[in-house]
Scaffold this motif. Structure first.
Motif: not given
Length: 663
Positions: A260-281
């Motif tokens: 959730a914190a990464r959704c707020y971060s201006e320094h997390t790219s949308r690619v990184a955001l997706f990959e982190s969620h996918k890795a969790w799943g």
């Protein structure tokens, strides 16, 4: 006869021997002597009372009750006997009779400390937390050395959700025992619940300076991450959560907070955001589950199960109540699965709008799966994503033919077991399919439908008394990141005489106010240019604060949602920056669907344009009541408040899902 009387030992002599053995731990001999005392002197109340104490200490509570009852009969004005009877009855879980005995003791002696403490325990055991807190405070006034009382008070206050009182009790504990690390963790949480974010940050940072066990380190880092996130310091929050996950990599709550914190971060790219969620799943579901293997029920309405922890006076409920009461088709029935910790009048409205309601807060994932399956749900729609609390783990296995997510989270869940995520073409254009593991179900006219509550409906539009141009942002502090502050500061510096209003419940705390002002002052904005508004006593009073605002400034990279609707409802335009992901495009989605308004004027594509447009709109001057009323009418006539239309289009989407399933 005279000789026999003289040879009979005195009650006092027997009692002294029994007490001495009792104190020395010679309980068998002491019991014999107490019994001897009672046999020789049946009317000697102290003997019955003290034997009752010995039996109670030995865990022989039923026998103790009998002895204390005898003592009370013999010494009806002796408060200790009634108090001890209450203690024994409590041990027997006989709370009603225990309270009667304790109150009898307090009638005799209203200042009987032990009786007050016992009554607090009785209230505590029966879940009457407010009464328990009242008695514990009284007992602690009478006996300030009663350390255990502060622990009990903290527990009762936490259960009562009286966070300020929990802070008071836990502060006392921590000041007395500085190395009580669990109390420190609890104190930080209580501070956080009160909006005392800086004290929470301090207590966790201080705790990490001690040589603490790993489990305390994990809790301190994790909670520190949450606090930093509440302050809008997302990069620091992510680093703290990283430290917690190093210690406990399997802690699911930490993963939720980190994602959730990464959704707020201006320094997390949308690619990184997706990959982190996918890795969790992928930790739970390695490949997309096979379709539902059981035959669908024929000739019956399809059952939609909605799973949420926010079925109360909460923003999520407003978006549900906008359309759920409008569902009149026979094809679907709605069933709410609530893990809301406290129900209220809004919960009652939701109950009235659906076919069934089940409280599932106490169910583990396995039991929750069984409950949903037993209800023969056709489509389960979860509304939390990785927002805490959530029940995503229950959906790692297929519990219904179709599993979907909507509304409560601005990114993919990462779970291959979730079939659909409801959105729209503005928030998630077709090019964004690659950033979701779910199929994106795009609703025409927007994925949101808003219903003002009764207090909002009663809120009057008027022009406030402030003569200067007022920019406003009533979003959570978590969304007011360093980049947002720099942008707001640039606007204020360029717009002479203007002010910025910020409103959030944490701004009631003086240290948070000072901290926010210092952040602006550090980049050249004086304190008199910032107005910090604490919470209001009612929703209507909160909503009417928008009357002082001339232009609402949306946050980025995480836009506002409820605050945007509130602002538009009060006739205040919202300036929004379109981002590159769902969290940063909700403002664009709302404004795009605001039919009849100059929405394109309020939507920009980058920070420089955001600053320029804010200045342009400020130069255009304040809007009068007619203009504000016109904006409210635009909102009311748009798809954003068309509950019946939204119900039709979301059920049309359900139709498509069911048709695909049948193929």
């Amino acid at each position: 006869m005279k000789k026999n009387k003289l040879s009979k030992p005195t009650a006092k002599a027997i009692l002294e021997k029994a007490l001495a053995n009792h104190r020395q731990g010679n309980t068998a001999l002491a019991e014999t002597q107490y019994q001897q005392l009672i046999d020789l002197y049946p009317a000697y109340g102290d003997g019955h009372n003290l034997l009752g104490c010995l039996l109670l200490q030995a865990g022989r509570t039923a026998e103790a009750v009998v002895k204390f009852q005898d003592a009370v009969k013999l010494m009806p004005n002796f408060a200790d006997a009634s108090s001890n009877l209450g203690m024994a009855l409590l041990a027997e879980e006989n709370i009603g009779d225990a309270l009667e005995a304790i109150n009898r003791a307090l009638q005799i002696n209203p200042q009987h400390w032990n009786a007050i403490a016992l009554r607090a325990e009785a209230w505590q055991r029966s879940g009457q937390w407010e009464r328990a807190c009242t008695d514990l405070l009284l007992a602690l006034q009478l006996n300030q050395q009663w350390t255990d009382g502060w622990y009990r008070l903290a527990t009762c206050a936490e259960n009562q959700k009286n966070d300020p009182l929990a802070c008071q009790a836990l502060e006392q504990i921590v000041s007395t025992v500085k190395s009580d690390f669990p109390a420190r963790i609890r104190l930080g949480r209580a501070y956080l619940a009160c909006g005392r974010y800086l004290q929470a940050r301090q207590i966790y940072e201080e705790t990490l300076k001690f040589d603490v066990p790993l489990d305390i380190q994990e809790l301190a880092w994790g909670n520190l991450g949450n606090v930093l996130g509440k302050l809008g310091l997302m990069d620091e929050a992510i680093r703290a959560l990283d430290e917690a996950l190093k210690i406990q990599p399997e802690a699911e709550v930490l993963w939720d907070s980190w994602l959730a914190a990464r959704c707020y971060s201006e320094h997390t790219s949308r690619v990184a955001l997706f990959e982190s969620h996918k890795a969790w799943g992928l930790r739970f579901v390695k490949e997309r589950p096979a379709p539902w293997g059981l035959p669908l029920r024929a000739g019956q309405p399809r059952r939609i199960g909605i799973l949420s922890g926010d079925l109360r006076d909460h923003a999520i409920a407003r978006f549900l109540l906008a359309w759920l009461p409008m569902t009149g088709r026979s094809q679907y029935t709605y069933h709410l699965f609530s893990y809301t910790d406290s129900e209220d009048h809004v919960s009652a409205q939701l109950r009235d709008a659906v076919s069934s309601w089940q409280q599932v807060a106490e169910l583990d994932s396995t039991s929750l799966r069984e409950t949903i399956r037993d209800d023969e749900i056709d489509i389960v729609l979860e509304l939390s994503g990785h927002t805490l609390p959530n029940r995503l783990r229950a959906l790692t296995e297929r519990v219904a033919p179709i599993q979907a997510t909507w509304l409560g989270y601005p990114a993919t869940t990462g779970l291959l077991s979730i079939d659909y995520r409801i959105t729209d073409e503005i928030s998630d254009p077709p090019s964004d399919d690659v950033y979701a593991v779910e199929a994106l179900a795009r609703l025409p006219g927007g994925f949101l439908c808003y219903a003002p509550g009764a207090e909002e409906l009663g809120a009057q539009i008027f022009v406030g008394q402030e003569s200067r141009f007022v920019f406003g942002c009533f979003n959570n502090l978590s969304k007011i990141t360093p980049e947002v502050i720099r942008t707001f500061a640039a606007i204020l510096k360029s717009c002479s005489g203007s002010i910025l209003q910020l409103k959030h419940f944490a701004l009631e705390d003086s240290s948070v106010r000072s901290w926010v002002l210092a952040r602006f002052n550090a980049i050249g904005v004086a304190a008199d240019r910032i107005q910090l508004l604490p919470p209001r006593h009612s929703l209507q009073a909160h909503i009417e604060c928008y009357n002082e605002v001339d232009l609402a400034l949306d946050t980025f990279p995480y836009n506002g949602t409820t605050t945007t609707f509130e602002s538009l409802w009060m006739g205040v335009p919202v300036l929004s920056l379109r981002g590159d992901r769902h969290a940063g495009r909700v403002g664009a989605s709302i404004l795009h669907n605001l039919h009849g308004a100059s929405a394109s004027t309020w939507l920009v594509e980058n920070v420089d344009a955001y600053i320029e447009r804010a200045l342009y709109l400020a130069q255009a001057g304040k809007r009068g009541v007619p203009e504000r009323m016109a904006l409210r009418e635009c909102l009311k006539k748009s798809p954003l408040m068309d509950g019946k239309g939204f119900a039709e289009k979301i059920e049309a989407e359900f139709d498509r899902w069911m048709a695909r399933l049948a193929q």
